[in-house]
Each structure stands twice: as structure tokens, then as C-alpha cells.
Design an enzyme around this catalytic site. Structure first.
Site, PDB file in Angstrom:
ATOM      1  N   HIS A 130      14.651   1.603   1.971  1.00 27.31           N
ATOM      2  CA  HIS A 130      15.004   1.131   0.629  1.00 27.31           C
ATOM      3  C   HIS A 130      16.478   0.743   0.611  1.00 27.31           C
ATOM      4  O   HIS A 130      17.359   1.596   0.814  1.00 27.31           O
ATOM      5  CB  HIS A 130      14.741   2.216  -0.418  1.00 27.31           C
ATOM      6  CG  HIS A 130      13.310   2.665  -0.472  1.00 27.31           C
ATOM      7  ND1 HIS A 130      12.289   1.852  -0.918  1.00 27.31           N
ATOM      8  CD2 HIS A 130      12.728   3.849  -0.139  1.00 27.31           C
ATOM      9  CE1 HIS A 130      11.137   2.516  -0.866  1.00 27.31           C
ATOM     10  NE2 HIS A 130      11.384   3.728  -0.388  1.00 27.31           N
TER      11      HIS A 130
ATOM     12  N   HIS B 149     -48.920  51.469  56.735  1.00 34.03           N
ATOM     13  CA  HIS B 149     -49.429  50.436  55.830  1.00 34.03           C
ATOM     14  C   HIS B 149     -48.765  50.505  54.459  1.00 34.03           C
ATOM     15  O   HIS B 149     -48.809  49.537  53.703  1.00 34.03           O
ATOM     16  CB  HIS B 149     -50.953  50.552  55.687  1.00 34.03           C
ATOM     17  CG  HIS B 149     -51.398  51.757  54.915  1.00 34.03           C
ATOM     18  ND1 HIS B 149     -51.706  52.951  55.524  1.00 34.03           N
ATOM     19  CD2 HIS B 149     -51.577  51.955  53.583  1.00 34.03           C
ATOM     20  CE1 HIS B 149     -52.080  53.831  54.602  1.00 34.03           C
ATOM     21  NE2 HIS B 149     -52.001  53.252  53.419  1.00 34.03           N
TER      22      HIS B 149
ATOM     23  N   GLU C 189     -52.245  54.863  62.959  1.00 34.37           N
ATOM     24  CA  GLU C 189     -51.014  54.989  62.187  1.00 34.37           C
ATOM     25  C   GLU C 189     -50.292  56.306  62.452  1.00 34.37           C
ATOM     26  O   GLU C 189     -49.098  56.411  62.162  1.00 34.37           O
ATOM     27  CB  GLU C 189     -51.319  54.878  60.689  1.00 34.37           C
ATOM     28  CG  GLU C 189     -51.788  53.496  60.287  1.00 34.37           C
ATOM     29  CD  GLU C 189     -51.727  53.277  58.793  1.00 34.37           C
ATOM     30  OE1 GLU C 189     -50.924  52.424  58.374  1.00 34.37           O
ATOM     31  OE2 GLU C 189     -52.467  53.954  58.061  1.00 34.37           O
TER      32      GLU C 189
ATOM     33  N   SER D 113     -53.104  57.737  49.735  1.00 35.80           N
ATOM     34  CA  SER D 113     -52.847  57.470  51.140  1.00 35.80           C
ATOM     35  C   SER D 113     -51.861  58.485  51.692  1.00 35.80           C
ATOM     36  O   SER D 113     -50.824  58.759  51.090  1.00 35.80           O
ATOM     37  CB  SER D 113     -52.298  56.050  51.311  1.00 35.80           C
ATOM     38  OG  SER D 113     -52.035  55.779  52.659  1.00 35.80           O
TER      39      SER D 113
ATOM     40  N   CYS E 138      14.387  -7.273  -0.904  1.00 34.16           N
ATOM     41  CA  CYS E 138      15.566  -6.448  -1.177  1.00 34.16           C
ATOM     42  C   CYS E 138      16.542  -6.457  -0.009  1.00 34.16           C
ATOM     43  O   CYS E 138      17.704  -6.070  -0.151  1.00 34.16           O
ATOM     44  CB  CYS E 138      15.152  -5.033  -1.519  1.00 34.16           C
ATOM     45  SG  CYS E 138      14.212  -4.207  -0.215  1.00 34.16           S
TER      46      CYS E 138
END
Length: 996
Positions: A728, A226, A235, A267, A655
């Protein structure tokens, strides 16, 4: 007389007639031994019995073969027999014994295997003969049959020698003690050294024994079912482990254990027969604590029928969890370089452990086997997606964890491991471009894209392959950067020619006077058309100060005209040679021009020997001269005799006329009139102010078609300003501003190359002046033409790209849509140029979306989203209109701004230009109102074809019977439409109220 022989006794048979009358007695007739029949045993040879045994064996084999053939020919019977043979006996739920039959698939596999095995056995062992010899030897004693036994030994029989087997004497492990003593000694060692002992019984029955310290004494504890979550009636078996349990009791002391000490966690404790709890609660000599029920302590050695009635005393779940946690936590802890202290509470530590556990192993319960199997069944990609979803769902918890800076690296690791490639659209676009291409570079791109698509799922091999392919592509690209890269510009050289350009017109003696100066002749007379209209006269008496600063839209430039006043002081005269330098630009890709992958050196900037650009120096001024010669020393040509006493300077934006004057030198005298008239009447209206260099080159090409002799004419000096994207053209007044790049083009033929669409150059889009003023004027014309149909039709006819400038404001787009200008543009250009018609269609669809949006920010976002598509279409259109470059620049700025703002928004930065957008929209609305205030109401209404559609949108048709109502509604609609944005809901409601 008949008789019956019974052994050696003869019994006579009496006739039936006599039996009734004659009285019989107990008469027995004794037969002599000689008269008794003797049954002699029949003597038969060995071959007889051999033959008989073979016959019987053959008959048995035939019967078995008949039976086997019956079952072999019937497949169903064969299947049933094989299945029953393979079945296992199992105990049923009611205690019955049943067969656990295997699956049909396994039975069929067994049958096929047996067939294959039999066939192989027949092929391998054909020589084997199966015979059964049965020897039956009846042995009779000599006393009964008097016949000696016959021996079957052959004359060659010889008895074999018997081999003696060596006896292996096993060493006795326990020599001086019993098994119980051995158990006691082993258990004591395990108790002292805290070693777990495994107790193994029959089959799977096994238990682990450990020793616990309780109140200074050792207590034995065995593991039970268990504690593992398994429930059983019994058991632990006392029959199998009884002697071990008694040995445990002998090496432990349990007298200190009381009833009240038995609690959860006890247990498996073992108590002996001398303990009071064993005597009270157990019928066996030992008590193994299982738990409690209503009657008291439950013994694990005794059966329990109802599990729910027992309160099992296994360890508490949190204690069990902490035991496993502590064990593995200590195993994985890193090496410590400090003394640890408790700085955080247990609750906080538990939260942190739970967060990291769920981040990597998301389950509902850790103890659930189904949850674990569910995670193990999914693929790695699905597992990563589930982690990412879990990360998104619990974003608030992760954000709370971010407040602690200690977890930043862990959060980055988890988030980076779960992130996937979200932008699969870009990866798919890459695959569309490179698929079906077998070149090496395309395959390398595919490998890199494949690794990037996988993101965090990419393996190390794929990542290494992608890095290798990227390295190879980088090496290849570095070797070919001369096409576009800056590395190639390091080797670019475009030195200035050391020889002066030869102009045949200036070498002809017939065109020179006695002083060697150029004679204009008729050319000088016709040049008045240019000087009077587009040049400004300079009056020396008024000074030269106002002419020093030459304004252009993108900036200013200082002329050297002030140096015409020459000081007689040497020091002051030397200062005239010093100029004002601008910020010098390095050599970039904008300085070069390419065609078919090759440099066009005449259309590039001049460089020095070391590859640096050649910067302009001070250009000294002169009076009443035309200066030509871009390479070498300049050539000074006197102005025409009629203008010799005057000084002229080109007006702002014109220009470029100095280039046409330089071409006039090479024009024949009889053609000078046509040349100047074409410039004045055709080219100058088409070019306007500050045209692009590409447009000027196109105009020079047109003049060269009508006057081929002008193609070899020398050009004036042209300086390149990359900062303002301006060309320019230097006249006789020079330039005090220095630091410009120098264009190498020296003749008109060189200049015409800028008109080619195949030429890849940024300089061909530079303005001989600037662009902002040009764009502002175009926007003003567009706003003015919205409500003037004739002007708008002229704009659509001459320059359709001007409508793209309406994208600066949603208000302009909506008004053009209401006046149906987009529809007229589609009707006009859909057949002439499909690409231009497509632009109008996109603008119309965009305006519909903008009209449905009320917020200005959303409207601007829609315009920005449509800009990339329009920009792509614009690049495929002709660029011979003056609005092409401003429209192209506007779209480029919007695309780049949207991309930059997108990156800022992703990183959490706000857009700070919202106020600027609002102010610009208000100014545009005021400009629209100002232009509309000049128009009459009748002109506004009668020239607008969209008035009927507007009336349909805002209400029902006007009642023709009511003139006053018609005029009132007319005025209200016009005022709303022409002075307000009709795209908002508020304006809709106002118009409805006005109509009512």
C-alpha cells in the site's frame, strides 16, 4: 651187496634177475649199533643265527619294498587299494556282503595326508634305525643232545624286584539282595513318584517306561517305535529287555485289563504271563501291546512282516498334539493376576492358535520335515517376504480377526514386522543426490537413508548409528538456521533510522519560494499528463464518504480522508487518532530479503528493539499535498500551483504513481516533459493496474537510467500487508486501517534492489493492489483469444505464460490444441527461449492425454500430475511478464492441492471439491460459448487453420462438387467444435451423424 638203511634196519637190494628165479623169504639183517650212522646236531654260534635272521629280514624287507614300490608307482592301483582299505562292509538287499566305498575326494585327501605324514616322519626321526633281530634258540634236552644250554645273560644281569599291586576292593552296592530285588525296588519308586525310567539295550535300542493309572491299578507302558512314526518288524527285543519286563509285571497289577479295554492309546502296555491275553495272543512270557490285526492283539516283541495289516494303538493324533500343546503352553504362560474362566469355545481357540501359528511359521503340515527345512534354508529377508505374501493372500481372514478388538496389538505387531520399505524410489533419489559426496553431512544423510531403506530389517546398531547421525545433523542445522529458519529471525533487528533522509532538491534555495515551499515550475505543468488520466478529482462538497473505503482485489483498506472534517470537541477529535486494526502478522521469513546469504535491510520490514515487527499507526490526512519520507518524519510538498485548488486521488490499481510523482521532484525542469511522457506512454501501459513490486522497481530503474538524478529521490510511505500480499503506497489521505508492517526502503535506490533476480524475497512478488483480478482478466483474454488468431498471436508475442492459465480447465486446453495455438507457440519461442518452448511442448502432450479421457476427474488428475514438471521449468524462466506470477501461483496451488489430496485419500477421506470442479467447468464452457457467439461464422472458419485437421478426424474430405452438402457439414462441424468439448466419444458420434 647193496642195502637200504631204515633206521637201524638194513634192507638188502636184490638184483632183478634173481628176483624172478630165487625164492626170497622174510630175512632181516640186524646191524650192530657201531655200524649205524649217527646224525650229530651241528653246533653253531649265536652270531650265525643273528646274521641269518638279519639276512632273512633283509630279504623280506626287500620283497616288501619291491611290492610297495610297484603299488606306489602305479597311482591307479594305489587309489584302488586305499579306497578298498577305507571301505566298510555292509549287508546288501539280498543278504550279500558288499563294500560301501567312500567318495573319490575323501580317498585323494587320505593319500595326500599319508604322503605328508611320511615326509614329516623322515625329517623328524632321521636317527631311527629299523632292525629286526630274530633269535632262534633250539633247545634240546640234555638227554637227547647231551649239550648244556648256553645262556644269553650278560654278567651285569640283575633281576628287578617285583612290585606288589594294591587290590582295590569295590564296595558291593547290593549287599543283601539280588539284581531282581534291585529292579523291583527302583521300579516301585518310579511308580510311586511317576518318574520315567530309561531302559537301554544294545546299540540304539532304548525305551522309556512310564506307569499309567487304569481302574485304580498301575500298568506299565513302554515307548515303541511306531509312536514316533517309525515302522519296524520287531519293535522291542525280548532277549535284551526280558528280565526288565518281568520286573515290570511284578510291580504292576493288570488283572483288571480286559480285551475290550484295549483301544487306541494302549500301545506299549505290558502284560505278564499270568494274564489271559498273554496266554492267548503271545508265544512269549510277556505281552507288549502293539495293536490289532485280523487275528487279534499284536505283540511288539514278536515280528510283524506287513505293517499295513496292523492297526497300531498309539495315542490319537489330536491327543498327542494336545499333550505337547498343553506342556509348552503351561511353560510359557505369564503370571496371572485373576481367576481364569472359560469364556470362549474350543473351536474358536483352535482357530486363533492356527492363525497365529501360520502367521509366524507358515507350513502345509507341522509334522512335515521338508516344510520345516524349506523355512530354515531361506534367508531372513525371504522369510519376511513370505510372511508378507501370506498376510496379503489371506487378507479376508485377517479382516475377520480385526472385528475383535482384543487382537489389535498382535495384528499391528505381525503386520509391522512383515512390512518392507515399498517406496524405494524416494530412497534411490536420495542416494542419487548424496552419492560421490564426501562431506560430513552427506555421509550422515547416507547412513540415515540406509537405515530407513531397510525398514523393519534394520538392526539395533544401524538404528543407533542413524539416530546419532540425525542428532549431529540437527545440532548443525540449529546453528545455521539464520539462513532460513525462524530461530534466526529471533536475532534479526532492523530498527527505523532516527535521522531524517536528506533530499538535496528540497534544500536548494533556488527551488524554494519565500515561504520555503517547493516550486514545481515546469514540472508542475507537465504533471497534468498524470493527474488527468490516472487520478480522480475529489469534490469536497459531495463529501468524503465514498472515498473512505479503498478497494483492492484481495480486500479493502480504509483511508483517513474522513478525518479532514475536524470536530471542535476534544473528545471527538481524539477519536480520530484511533484506527481500525487488522490481524497483526508476526515476523516471518516473508518479512526479510536476502542476497548471497546476507540480509538486505533496506528491503526488509522495520522491527522494534525487541525484534517484533513495527506496526503502522493512523496516518493523518492532509489536503493538496504530496507526502514523502518513509523514515523519520514525513515531508509535505504542495501540489503544483495549477492543481493547488483541486484534490486528487489515484484511481484503483494506480496508487504506484505516487512513487513517480515523488521522483518528479528531483527531475530537472527541462527534462520534465520527457519524464512524464515516458511514464504515460511507456511505463503505465506496460505496468497496468496492480503491478508487482518487482515490476514497479524495474520501471523505476528504467527511469533512473534516463534521469539519474531521480535515484536519490525519497519514496512515499509504503505499508506491507502480508495477509493479502499487497503493498500500500500511502498518499496524503493517510490510512485509518492500522496493523500493517512498514517497509524500510526510503529512496529509489532502495526500491530498485527489488528488481534484482538474485534477491531472495517474497515481497518483490507482492502486488501494489492484488492478484486475483489480474488473473481473472488474463483468463478472460485467453478465452477471448482462443478463436481470435490475431489476439492470440499478440498474447504469445507479449506474454507467453498466459497459456499456462489454460490449465484451470480441460476444455480450454482442448480448444487451444484444436486451434493449433501450441504449435504456433513452439514455432515462435523454440529459438527465442528454449525453456518457454519446452512449456508449450509439455502443454501439447498434456492436452493429447486429456483429450483421450472422458471423465472430468481423470482429466484434472492428469493436469495435476504435469504441474510439478511445469513448476520446475517456470522457476528457471524470466519473470518479467505480467502473467508469470499468476501462472506460477496457479501451478503452486495445483501441486500443493495434489499433495494434500493424496494424503487425504491415503487416510480414507474423500475429496469434497468435486462439485466445485463441475461448476467451474460449466462456467468456463458458458464463457467460451459467450465469446464465440460474438464472432461471425465466416470469421470462425476462415481464421481457424485447424479446420482441415478437424474434417480429417471426423470424416472424409468434403466433396467440392456439392456446395449445399459442404455448407451443411461446415455448419455442423463448427457448431460442434466451437460450442462443445470435442474430446468425448459422444461428440465424435454426433459429428459423424451430422456429416452423414
Amino acid at each position: 651187496m647193496a642195502a637200504i638203511m631204515i633206521g637201524s634196519i638194513s634192507v638188502p637190494i636184490v638184483e632183478s634177475a634173481r628176483c624172478a628165479t630165487v625164492q626170497t623169504g622174510n630175512r632181516v639183517n640186524i646191524v650192530a649199533p657201531g655200524h649205524v650212522a649217527v646224525c650229530k646236531p651241528q653246533m653253531k654260534s649265536h652270531s650265525y643265527y643273528k646274521h641269518a635272521s638279519e639276512k632273512l629280514s633283509k630279504q623280506a624287507s626287500e620283497s616288501i619294498n619291491i611290492l610297495n614300490s610297484f603299488f606306489d608307482t602305479d597311482p591307479e592301483m594305489r587309489f584302488r587299494l586305499t579306497r578298498n582299505e577305507m571301505s566298510k562292509v555292509k549287508k546288501g538287499p539280498n543278504g550279500r556282503m558288499i563294500l560301501r566305498k567312500p567318495r573319490a575326494q575323501r580317498v585323494l585327501e587320505r593319500i595326500s595326508f599319508e604322503k605328508i605324514e611320511k615326509g614329516a616322519e623322515r625329517q623328524v626321526l632321521p636317527w631311527r634305525v629299523y632292525a629286526t633281530v630274530t633269535s632262534i634258540i633250539n633247545t634240546f634236552t640234555d638227554e637227547r643232545n647231551g649239550i648244556a644250554n648256553s645262556s644269553l645273560r650278560s654278567p651285569f644281569y640283575k633281576r628287578s624286584c617285583r612290585k606288589e599291586k594294591k587290590k582295590i576292593v569295590c564296595e558291593n552296592v547290593v549287599r543283601s539282595a539280588s539284581v531282581n530285588n534291585l529292579c523291583d525296588r527302583v521300579l516301585k519308586i518310579a511308580r510311586e513318584k511317576n518318574i520315567p525310567v530309561e531302559m537301554i539295550g544294545k546299540k540304539k535300542n532304548r525305551h522309556t517306561l512310564t506307569f499309567k493309572n487304569f481302574k485304580g491299578s498301575f500298568i506299565g507302558k513302554v515307548s515303541l517305535a511306531h509312536e514316533r512314526g517309525q515302522m519296524r518288524h520287531v519293535e522291542m527285543s525280548y532277549e535284551q529287555f526280558g528280565f526288565i519286563l518281568q520286573a515290570i509285571c511284578r510291580v504292576t497289577n493288570t488283572r483288571c485289563v480286559r480285551d475290550e479295554d484295549i483301544k487306541p492309546g494302549c500301545s506299549g502296555w505290558v502284560l505278564g504271563d499270568d494274564h489271559e491275553l498273554t496266554q492267548k495272543f503271545s508265544r512269549l512270557p510277556c505281552l507288549v501291546i502293539r495293536g490289532r490285526d485280523d487275528e487279534g492283539i499284536v505283540n511288539a516283541l514278536e515280528p510283524v512282516f506287513f505293517y499295513d495289516d496292523v492297526d497300531h494303538y498309539s495315542s490319537q493324533p489330536e491327543v498327542q498334539f494336545f499333550q505337547g500343546w498343553r506342556r509348552m503352553f503351561d511353560n510359557f504362560k505369564p503370571s496371572s493376576d485373576h481367576v481364569c474362566k472359560v469364556d470362549h469355545g474350543n473351536e474358536e481357540c483352535g482357530e486363533l492358535a492356527a492363525i497365529f501359528s501360520q502367521a509366524l511359521f507358515p507350513v502345509v503340515k507341522l509334522s512335515c520335515q521338508t516344510c520345516r527345512e524349506k523355512l530354515s534354508r531361506v534367508s531372513f529377508e525371504e522369510f519376511k517376504d513370505s510372511l508378507a505374501i501370506n498376510f496379503t493372500v489371506h487378507k479376508s481372514e485377517w479382516d475377520s480377526l480385526k472385528e475383535n478388538p482384543h487382537h489389535d496389538n498382535v495384528l499391528k505387531l505381525i503386520k509391522g514386522a512383515t512390512q518392507a520399505t515399498q517406496n524405494l524410489k524416494l530412497s534411490s533419489e536420495v542416494m542419487k543426490l548424496v552419492q560421490n559426496h564426501t562431506s560430513t553431512h552427506m555421509k550422515q544423510i547416507q547412513d540415515i537413508n540406509r537405515a530407513l531403506m531397510k525398514g523393519s530389517l534394520v538392526t539395533q546398531d544401524e538404528l543407533d548409528l542413524a539416530l546419532k547421525q540425525l542428532l549431529e545433523m540437527t545440532q548443525w542445522f540449529k546453528n545455521h538456521m539464520h539462513l532460513t529458519g525462524e530461530e534466526a529471525l529471533k536475532t534479526f533487528r532492523n530498527k527505523r533510522s532516527s535521522k531524517a533522509m536528506i533530499n538535496p532538491s528540497l534544500l536548494c534555495d533556488n527551488q524554494l519560494d519565500k515561504n520555503g515551499n517547493f516550486v514545481w515550475g515546469e514540472r508542475g505543468y507537465h504533471s497534468k499528463r498524470l493527474f488527468k488520466n490516472f487520478f480522480e478529482e475529489v469534490i469536497p462538497s459531495e463529501g468524503y464518504t465514498k472515498y473512505i473505503v479503498r478497494n483492492f482485489p484481495n480486500g479493502t483498506r480504509k483511508l483517513a480522508i474522513g478525518s479532514l472534517i475536524v470536530p471542535l470537541n476534544l473528545d471527538r477529535a481524539r477519536t480520530a487518532l484511533l484506527g481500525e486494526s487488522i490481524e497483526k502478522e508476526p515476523l516471518t521469513s516473508a518479512c526479510v530479503s536476502q542476497q548471497n546469504g546476507n540480509y538486505i535491510h533496506s528491503c526488509c520490514c522495520v522491527t522494534m528493539d525487541d525484534g517484533t515487527p513495527m506496526y503502522s499507526d493512523v496516518k493523518s490526512p492532509t489536503k493538496r499535498h504530496l507526502v514523502i519520507g518513509a523514515s523519520g518524519d514525513p515531508k509535505y510538498i504542495d501540489l503544483p500551483a495549477s492543481e493547488a485548488d483541486r484534490m486528487y486521488i489515484a484511481k484503483e490499481g494506480y496508487c504506484y504513481l505516487n512513487i513517480f510523482l515523488a521522483m518528479l521532484v528531483n527531475v530537472n525542469e527541462n527534462e520534465a516533459k520527457d519524464f512524464t511522457k515516458m511514464i504515460r506512454d511507456v511505463l503505465i501501459p506496460m505496468l497496468g493496474q496492480w503491478p508487482s513490486l518487482m515490476d514497479v522497481a524495474t520501471a523505476a530503474y528504467i527511469l533512473g537510467v534516463f534521469h539519474p538524478e531521480t535515484r536519490c529521490a525519497e519514496l512515499p510511505r509504503i505499508l506491507v500487508d502480508h495477509a493479502t500480499q499487497t503493498m500500500h503506497v500511502i498518499d496524503s489521505y493517510g490510512s485509518l486501517t492500522v496493523g500493517y508492517h512498514v517497509l524500510k526502503a526510503g529512496t529509489v535506490n532502495h526500491l530498485i534492489q527489488f528488481a534484482s533476480n538474485d534477491l531472495q524475497s517474497e515481497m518483490k512478488h507482492y502486488r501494489v493492489g492484488g492478484t486475483p483480478t489480474q488473473r481473472i482478466k488474463l483468463e478472460e483474454q485467453l478465452i477471448k483469444g482462443i478463436f481470435k488468431p490475431k489476439l492470440m498471436m499478440q498474447l504469445l508475442q507479449d506474454d507467453p505464460y498466459v497459456l499456462i492459465l489454460g490449465m484451470v480447465s480441460p476444455t480450454i486446453l482442448v480448444h487451444m490444441y484444436r486451434m493449433r495455438h501450441f504449435e504456433r507457440g513452439i514455432e515462435m519461442w523454440i529459438k527465442r527461449d528454449h525453456e518457454v518452448g519446452k512449456i508449450f511442448v509439455i502443454l501439447e502432450q498434456l492436452t493429447r492425454k486429456v483429450a483421450l479421457t472422458e471423465v472430468l476427474v481423470d482429466q484434472l488428475d492428469l493436469i495435476s500430475e504435469a504441474s510439478p514438471h511445469l513448476l520446475e521449468i517456470m522457476k528457471g524462466c524470466q519473470d518479467n511478464q505480467r502473467a508469470y506470477v499468476p501462472a506460477l501461483d496457479l501451478l503452486t496451488v495445483q501441486v500443493e492441492r495434489e499433495f494434500s489430496n493424496k494424503e487425504l485419500k491415503v487416510n480414507g477421506y474423500p475429496d469434497l471439491q468435486q462439485t466445485l470442479y463441475d461448476m467451474r467447468e460449466k462456467n468456463i464452457c458458458k464463457a467460451i460459448a459467450r465469446f464465440m457467439a460474438r464472432a461471425k461464422l465466416a470469421g470462425k472458419i476462415m481464421c481457424n487453420r485447424a479446420i482441415e485437421a478437424i474434417l480429417d478426424f471426423y470424416g472424409e474430405k468434403i466433396d467440392p462438387a456439392s456446395k449445399r452438402r459442404k455448407a451443411r457439414i461446415f455448419a455442423a462441424i463448427c457448431s460442434r467444435v466451437l460450442y462443445h468439448d470435442p474430446s468425448t466419444c459422444k461428440e465424435h458420434s454426433r459429428c459423424r451423424h451430422a456429416q452423414i
